[in-house]
Each structure stands twice: as structure tokens, then as C-alpha cells.
Design a protein around this motif. Structure first.
Motif, mmCIF file in Angstrom:
data_model
loop_
_atom_site.group_PDB
_atom_site.id
_atom_site.type_symbol
_atom_site.label_atom_id
_atom_site.label_comp_id
_atom_site.label_asym_id
_atom_site.label_seq_id
_atom_site.Cartn_x
_atom_site.Cartn_y
_atom_site.Cartn_z
ATOM 1 N N ALA A 144 0.965 9.248 3.313
ATOM 2 C CA ALA A 144 2.344 8.957 2.899
ATOM 3 C C ALA A 144 2.464 7.528 2.409
ATOM 4 N N ALA A 145 1.797 6.595 3.103
ATOM 5 C CA ALA A 145 1.857 5.189 2.705
ATOM 6 C C ALA A 145 1.175 4.979 1.360
ATOM 7 N N MET A 146 0.058 5.661 1.151
ATOM 8 C CA MET A 146 -0.686 5.502 -0.110
ATOM 9 C C MET A 146 0.062 6.134 -1.271
ATOM 10 N N GLN A 147 0.684 7.293 -1.040
ATOM 11 C CA GLN A 147 1.472 7.919 -2.097
ATOM 12 C C GLN A 147 2.663 7.046 -2.461
ATOM 13 N N SER A 148 3.297 6.419 -1.466
ATOM 14 C CA SER A 148 4.405 5.512 -1.722
ATOM 15 C C SER A 148 3.935 4.318 -2.539
ATOM 16 N N ALA A 192 -8.063 11.210 -1.937
ATOM 17 C CA ALA A 192 -8.363 12.186 -2.989
ATOM 18 C C ALA A 192 -8.916 13.478 -2.408
ATOM 19 N N ARG A 193 -9.673 13.376 -1.312
ATOM 20 C CA ARG A 193 -10.249 14.561 -0.673
ATOM 21 C C ARG A 193 -9.311 15.182 0.367
ATOM 22 N N GLN A 194 -8.115 14.610 0.471
ATOM 23 C CA GLN A 194 -7.101 15.107 1.416
ATOM 24 C C GLN A 194 -7.608 15.046 2.861
ATOM 25 N N ARG A 195 -8.300 13.949 3.152
ATOM 26 C CA ARG A 195 -8.812 13.739 4.504
ATOM 27 C C ARG A 195 -8.128 12.562 5.214
ATOM 28 N N ALA A 196 -7.200 11.926 4.529
ATOM 29 C CA ALA A 196 -6.456 10.834 5.164
ATOM 30 C C ALA A 196 -5.439 11.413 6.143
ATOM 31 N N THR A 197 -5.085 10.626 7.145
ATOM 32 C CA THR A 197 -4.047 11.067 8.088
ATOM 33 C C THR A 197 -2.718 11.198 7.354
ATOM 34 N N ASP A 198 -1.792 11.937 7.923
ATOM 35 C CA ASP A 198 -0.486 12.125 7.290
ATOM 36 C C ASP A 198 0.213 10.788 7.079
ATOM 37 N N GLU A 199 0.102 9.903 8.038
ATOM 38 C CA GLU A 199 0.749 8.593 7.928
ATOM 39 C C GLU A 199 0.133 7.773 6.811
ATOM 40 N N SER A 200 -1.225 7.741 6.746
ATOM 41 C CA SER A 200 -1.896 6.970 5.698
ATOM 42 C C SER A 200 -1.627 7.572 4.323
ATOM 43 N N TRP A 209 -11.542 8.673 -8.306
ATOM 44 C CA TRP A 209 -12.027 9.553 -7.243
ATOM 45 C C TRP A 209 -11.730 11.013 -7.564
ATOM 46 N N ARG A 210 -10.567 11.286 -8.139
ATOM 47 C CA ARG A 210 -10.253 12.668 -8.496
ATOM 48 C C ARG A 210 -11.219 13.175 -9.579
ATOM 49 N N SER A 211 -11.602 12.284 -10.506
ATOM 50 C CA SER A 211 -12.559 12.658 -11.541
ATOM 51 C C SER A 211 -13.928 12.956 -10.935
ATOM 52 N N VAL A 212 -14.347 12.104 -9.993
ATOM 53 C CA VAL A 212 -15.626 12.328 -9.311
ATOM 54 C C VAL A 212 -15.631 13.673 -8.596
ATOM 55 N N LEU A 213 -14.551 13.985 -7.914
ATOM 56 C CA LEU A 213 -14.456 15.252 -7.187
ATOM 57 C C LEU A 213 -14.485 16.446 -8.137
ATOM 58 N N THR A 266 -8.467 0.327 0.293
ATOM 59 C CA THR A 266 -9.896 0.222 -0.014
ATOM 60 C C THR A 266 -10.373 1.461 -0.771
ATOM 61 N N LEU A 267 -11.595 1.363 -1.333
ATOM 62 C CA LEU A 267 -12.204 2.501 -2.022
ATOM 63 C C LEU A 267 -12.383 3.684 -1.075
ATOM 64 N N GLU A 268 -12.797 3.369 0.178
ATOM 65 C CA GLU A 268 -13.014 4.435 1.155
ATOM 66 C C GLU A 268 -11.702 5.155 1.470
ATOM 67 N N GLU A 269 -10.627 4.390 1.567
ATOM 68 C CA GLU A 269 -9.334 5.005 1.858
ATOM 69 C C GLU A 269 -8.875 5.897 0.713
ATOM 70 N N TRP A 270 -9.103 5.443 -0.545
ATOM 71 C CA TRP A 270 -8.733 6.279 -1.681
ATOM 72 C C TRP A 270 -9.622 7.517 -1.774
#
Length: 215
Positions: A22-26, A12-20, A42-46, A4-8
Motif C-alpha cells: 500500500a505504501a509503495m503504490q501510494s 512486482a511479484r506480489q510478495r510484499a506485505t499488505d502494508e508495504s 521488474w515487471r518487464s523482467v517477470l 530499494t530494488l529488492e522491495e520493488w
């Protein structure tokens, strides 16, 4: 499976859990163009938000804001809407006529307009007295029989009122004030609004010649 947008946003803000994370980077590594586009957004917005947080308003702008606040701040229940006059003529833009003496070039002629209102100003510095004199006139172009008298005119620097006068039946007024930078002229327009214009800078060292580039 897409995220989802919220998950991305968290990724991008490096606030996802380590497990999430890793899954998103994969997921990105497998070449999902749609999610890669969202993550880049999201990186552009930041990046933009980071630049905005480091922005500091120029000191001259802060002083003008303080002056405007003193003219029509929310703490005044009788405050009127502020209208900003636009500079349409400056004598500094005109070359000196041949034979005109340099001392006369210290006089400044400015013409401002806002809607139907015209504000005609003549300013002359007096360095020997550390003062600036102003002769002005406020006019409304579409009025055939206007009532020009009784308009309150003031010179303001930050929250300090340096001089005040009232217009006569022809809309004319005279003021004298100490030279300074970031001065504002405010004119109360018949109980409907306040007309504000920025004046050229007259510093202690350059009172003899207005700083036209500050207009």
C-alpha cells in the motif's frame, strides 16, 4: 523516500506485505518517476521470465542433443571437444541440368567445413533396400603431407550408432545405414576433437528423395 530494488522486486511479484504494498503504490501514485521506472523494469523482467518458462525445445533439437551427448557426453572420460561443421554447398541449391533424369536427382552432394577441415559427402538413397549409401572424404586444407588414414567415422541417431567406418590414407570412407531424420555424422580428428555435421533427413516414405529443407 525511495524504495530499494529488492522491495520493488517483491512488489512486482506480489510478495510484499499488505502494508508495504500500500505504501509503495501510494508512492507511485504521487508520481515518483525514478521508482516507477524501477517497478516497470521488474515487471518487464517477470514477463520475459514467464515466456522463457513456457518455452519448449523442438523435438528435432532434443534428438540432436541426445545424439551429441552420445558422441561426447560428460560420462565418457575420453570424450573430446566437439566442433560443428558448417554446410557450405548443397547440390539441392543447384538447378538440374537440362536432360538430367529425375532418378539421378536422388543423389545428394554436400560440402561441410570447419576451420581448415573439409568434409565432402555424396549420399544416395536405395529405397528398394531401405538403405542410404554414403561416400565421403575428410581433408585438411593447410596440410601439405597429412595423415588422413585411421579417422573413425560414425552415423549416429539419438544414442544409437547406425554405422561406423575408418578413413583410408586419402581420407576416404564408405558407409551404409538405414534412413531416418536427425542423423549426425561424427569424425574423430586425430585425437584432438570430434567433427560433427547434421545430415539431411531420409524418412521411410521419402527415402528416394532427401529432404533438403531439413539441412
Amino acid at each position: 523516500m525511495h524504495f530499494t530494488l529488492e522491495e520493488w522486486s517483491d512488489f512486482a511479484r506480489q510478495r510484499a506485505t499488505d502494508e508495504s504494498a500500500a505504501a509503495m503504490q501510494s508512492h507511485l501514485d504521487r508520481g515518483c518517476a525514478e521508482c516507477a521506472h524501477i517497478e516497470a523494469m521488474w515487471r518487464s523482467v517477470l514477463a520475459v521470465a514467464g515466456r522463457e518458462s513456457r518455452f519448449e525445445a523442438p523435438e528435432s533439437g532434443v534428438r540432436y542433443a541426445r545424439a551429441l551427448f552420445s558422441v561426447a557426453g560428460p560420462q565418457k572420460p575420453e570424450s573430446l571437444p566437439v566442433r560443428f561443421a558448417r554446410l557450405v554447398f548443397s547440390s539441392f541449391a543447384e538447378p538440374l541440368r537440362e536432360g538430367v533424369r529425375g532418378a539421378e536427382s536422388g543423389t545428394c552432394h554436400l560440402l561441410f567445413e570447419e576451420g581448415n577441415w573439409l568434409l565432402d559427402l555424396h549420399l544416395k538413397p536405395h529405397p528398394e533396400r531401405y538403405r542410404v549409401s554414403m561416400v565421403g572424404q575428410i581433408l585438411e586444407r593447410l596440410q601439405t603431407r597429412p595423415a588422413y588414414d585411421g579417422h573413425s567415422v560414425a552415423i549416429v541417431h539419438e544414442k544409437v550408432e547406425l554405422a561406423r567406418a575408418e578413413t583410408n590414407e586419402f581420407g576416404e570412407f564408405q558407409l551404409e545405414f538405414s534412413p531416418d531424420d536427425e542423423l549426425l555424422l561424427s569424425v574423430r580428428l586425430s585425437g584432438e576433437s570430434v567433427l560433427v555435421s547434421a545430415l539431411p533427413g531420409f524418412t521411410a516414405k521419402s527415402a528416394a528423395v532427401p529432404a533438403e529443407r531439413r539441412l
